[in-house]
Design an enzyme around this catalytic site. Structure first.
Site, PDB file in Angstrom:
ATOM      1  N   ASN A   1       6.692   5.757  -1.204  1.00 47.04           N
ATOM      2  CA  ASN A   1       7.976   5.082  -1.386  1.00 47.04           C
ATOM      3  C   ASN A   1       8.635   4.688  -0.063  1.00 47.04           C
ATOM      4  OD1 ASN A   1       7.841   5.423  -4.270  1.00 47.04           O
ATOM      5  ND2 ASN A   1       8.395   7.578  -3.935  1.00 47.04           N
ATOM      6  N   ARG A   2       7.817   4.528   0.969  1.00 45.34           N
ATOM      7  CA  ARG A   2       8.289   4.144   2.306  1.00 45.34           C
ATOM      8  C   ARG A   2       9.217   5.188   2.926  1.00 45.34           C
ATOM      9  NH1 ARG A   2       4.598   1.423   1.157  1.00 45.34           N
ATOM     10  NH2 ARG A   2       4.315  -0.811   1.511  1.00 45.34           N
ATOM     11  N   LEU A   3       9.210   6.411   2.410  1.00 46.11           N
ATOM     12  CA  LEU A   3      10.000   7.495   3.005  1.00 46.11           C
ATOM     13  C   LEU A   3       9.140   8.206   4.050  1.00 46.11           C
ATOM     14  CD1 LEU A   3      11.792   8.880  -0.182  1.00 46.11           C
ATOM     15  CD2 LEU A   3      12.673   7.284   1.545  1.00 46.11           C
TER      16      LEU A   3
ATOM     17  N   LYS B   1       0.847  -1.182   0.000  1.00 48.00           N
ATOM     18  CA  LYS B   1       0.000   0.000   0.000  1.00 48.00           C
ATOM     19  C   LYS B   1       0.881   1.231   0.000  1.00 48.00           C
ATOM     20  CE  LYS B   1      -3.595   2.344   2.722  1.00 48.00           C
ATOM     21  NZ  LYS B   1      -2.955   3.664   2.614  1.00 48.00           N
TER      22      LYS B   1
END
Length: 215
Positions: free
Chosen positions: A192-194, A8
């Site tokens: 982007n998981r940042l 997600k």
């Protein structure tokens, strides 16, 4: 079951270091108010409570936050339950709020202490009668013969209360716990998981150091 493909993207917002207040309790109250107002969150005050046993085994369970006061997080529990016994032996505790629909988390570490009996009495009297009876008859975390045993204990206490026409009083083994935080991390999901992670750490003078952590 293959879980590797479940993904997600988080796109609901950001958390900028320059925008956060110097006191984390202010930001927490803002986030909590948003969670309470979000229809998709059914238990906005639910928090995972982590404690540690005498032999250093951690355990986690979910309870409900019932009050924020004087910089403390207050919940209520059975003092002789597993978490109650562990907190009595080691008051170091961790709390986590997971508001998945908002893509937000808050993680808190601090020290727990019991609130006064008078404060516990006041909250206990505000509970629905059924909840008061449940707290009085449940030997929380202890093995019981079965569901029928619990139901019978409840009905017996209910009959006793009705026959005497007096409300059930708070048992001594049940009451409030206040957590004084020393570390509070706010987590906001990002693409982007940042992810954004803002950490508050209490200093010796009572102020808070604010840092951004890598996701």
């Amino acid at each position: 079951m293959d879980l590797s493909g479940i993904r997600k993207e988080y796109t609901r917002g950001g958390l900028n270091r320059r925008d956060v207040p110097p006191d984390p309790l202010i930001l927490f109250e803002q986030w909590l108010a948003t969670a309470v107002g979000a229809q998709e969150i059914t238990e906005p005050t639910a928090m995972a409570v982590g404690t540690v046993s005498a032999d250093c085994r951690p355990s986690i369970r979910t309870v409900l936050l019932k009050e924020l006061r004087d910089g403390q997080f207050v919940f209520f529990t059975h003092y002789e339950s597993r978490k109650g016994r562990q907190l009595a032996a080691n008051p170091q505790v961790a709390l986590s709020f997971l508001w998945y629909p908002l893509e937000r988390q808050v993680h808190i570490e601090g020290t727990a202490e019991r609130i006064s009996p008078e404060e516990s009495d006041a909250y206990f009297r505000s509970r629905p009668p059924g909840s008061r009876i449940g707290a009085a008859v449940s030997p929380q975390s202890r093995p019981i013969p079965g569901r029928a045993w619990l139901a019978e204990a409840y009905e017996a206490k209910l009959a006793e209360a009705e026959s005497s026409d007096t409300p059930v009083e708070r048992p001594e083994h049940w009451g409030g716990v206040a957590v004084t935080p020393v570390r509070i991390e706010f987590w906001q999901g990002r693409e982007n998981r940042l992810h954004d992670r803002i950490l508050y750490t209490r200093q010796d003078d009572g102020s808070w150091r604010i840092e951004r952590l890598a996701p």
